[in-house]
Design a protein around this motif. Sequence first.
Motif, short mmCIF file in Angstrom:
data_model
loop_
_atom_site.label_atom_id
_atom_site.label_comp_id
_atom_site.label_asym_id
_atom_site.label_seq_id
_atom_site.Cartn_x
_atom_site.Cartn_y
_atom_site.Cartn_z
N LYS A 70 8.92 0.61 12.00
CA LYS A 70 8.90 0.45 13.45
C LYS A 70 9.51 1.71 14.06
N GLU A 71 8.71 2.43 14.80
CA GLU A 71 9.17 3.65 15.46
C GLU A 71 8.79 3.56 16.93
N GLY A 72 9.78 3.33 17.78
CA GLY A 72 9.49 3.06 19.19
C GLY A 72 8.73 1.74 19.28
N ASP A 73 7.59 1.76 19.97
CA ASP A 73 6.74 0.58 20.06
C ASP A 73 5.62 0.61 19.04
N TYR A 74 5.65 1.54 18.10
CA TYR A 74 4.57 1.66 17.12
C TYR A 74 4.98 1.08 15.76
N ILE A 75 4.07 0.32 15.17
CA ILE A 75 4.28 -0.27 13.86
C ILE A 75 3.24 0.32 12.90
N SER A 76 3.68 0.69 11.69
CA SER A 76 2.76 1.26 10.72
C SER A 76 3.14 0.82 9.31
N MET A 77 2.19 0.95 8.40
CA MET A 77 2.39 0.58 7.00
C MET A 77 2.12 1.78 6.11
N LEU A 78 2.91 1.91 5.04
CA LEU A 78 2.69 2.92 4.02
C LEU A 78 2.50 2.21 2.69
N VAL A 79 1.73 2.85 1.80
CA VAL A 79 1.42 2.25 0.50
C VAL A 79 1.76 3.24 -0.61
N HIS A 80 2.10 2.69 -1.76
CA HIS A 80 2.44 3.49 -2.93
C HIS A 80 1.62 3.00 -4.10
N GLN A 81 0.66 3.81 -4.53
CA GLN A 81 -0.12 3.51 -5.72
C GLN A 81 0.47 4.21 -6.93
N SER A 82 0.16 3.69 -8.10
CA SER A 82 0.64 4.30 -9.33
C SER A 82 0.16 5.74 -9.43
N GLY A 83 1.09 6.65 -9.74
CA GLY A 83 0.74 8.05 -9.88
C GLY A 83 0.74 8.83 -8.58
N GLU A 84 1.04 8.16 -7.47
CA GLU A 84 1.07 8.83 -6.17
C GLU A 84 2.42 8.60 -5.50
N SER A 85 2.67 9.33 -4.44
CA SER A 85 3.86 9.09 -3.63
C SER A 85 3.52 8.14 -2.49
N MET A 86 4.53 7.60 -1.85
CA MET A 86 4.31 6.74 -0.70
C MET A 86 3.58 7.51 0.39
N ARG A 87 2.54 6.90 0.96
CA ARG A 87 1.76 7.59 1.98
C ARG A 87 1.28 6.59 3.04
N PRO A 88 0.99 7.08 4.25
CA PRO A 88 0.49 6.17 5.29
C PRO A 88 -0.82 5.51 4.85
N SER A 89 -0.96 4.24 5.19
CA SER A 89 -2.18 3.52 4.84
C SER A 89 -3.28 3.78 5.84
#
Length: 242
Positions: A131-150
């Motif tokens: 939650k950043e200000g009024d914005y909501i977002s999700m990030l995902v982490h797949q095997s072999g990758e770093s966490m990244r925006p979905s």
Amino acid sequence: QSSKNMFEGNNDIGQVGKAGDYEYDATNNSYTVTGGGTNMWFEKDEFHFVWKKVSGDMAIEANITFEGEGVDPHRKACLIIRESLDGDAAYADAALHGDGLTSLQYRETQGDITREIRSNVSGPIALRLEKEGDYISMLVHQSGESMRPSGGTFRMKLPATYYIGIGVCAHNNEVSETAVFSNVKIEPLASKADSLKKVESTLETIDIASFDRRVIFHTQEHIEAPNWTPDGKTMIYNSQGL
């Protein structure tokens, strides 16, 4: 993150058929959450919620695994931001389903219907909800990758103090389901100057009837002017001046 229980309370939300609970394991800083409930969808939710109260811009992150094969493939293990403990409260969650489906779900106002932004990633090993200000977002982490925006975000007004936590819904009110949340982090987000923010672009399709969104492609570059090919099978777009 400190190896101590970071949550303040836990509750069954809505009219669950099977009472939920959770256990904290200090040896590996993990939370095993069991919940019942029919669904977290439409105008009301039924699930078990493990929570703490926070304010300001925050993020929650965890590795998530289900226990057992499960009864319904749409059982859900979620990272949750919620305005209250009412069953029809406004909320947002990063939801991992039993079949791997991963979505950013939200109810913008109390009693409204739930909408979703479906990720193009199935079965990630970890999720992050911000939650950043009024914005909501999700990030995902797949095997072999770093966490990244979905890909995909939305705006939602929350009260100054709100709930953040983890939860499980069985998607069948006659049974309970269990998920393990490990490497759990809850942390404040530092504000960024506009000059430090990165450009990101997401291609989505939108269901005309429900307005639910589905991510097709996400990139940290600027893209524009998406169009379907005449056969409706491929989407093309402009990028890097082309």
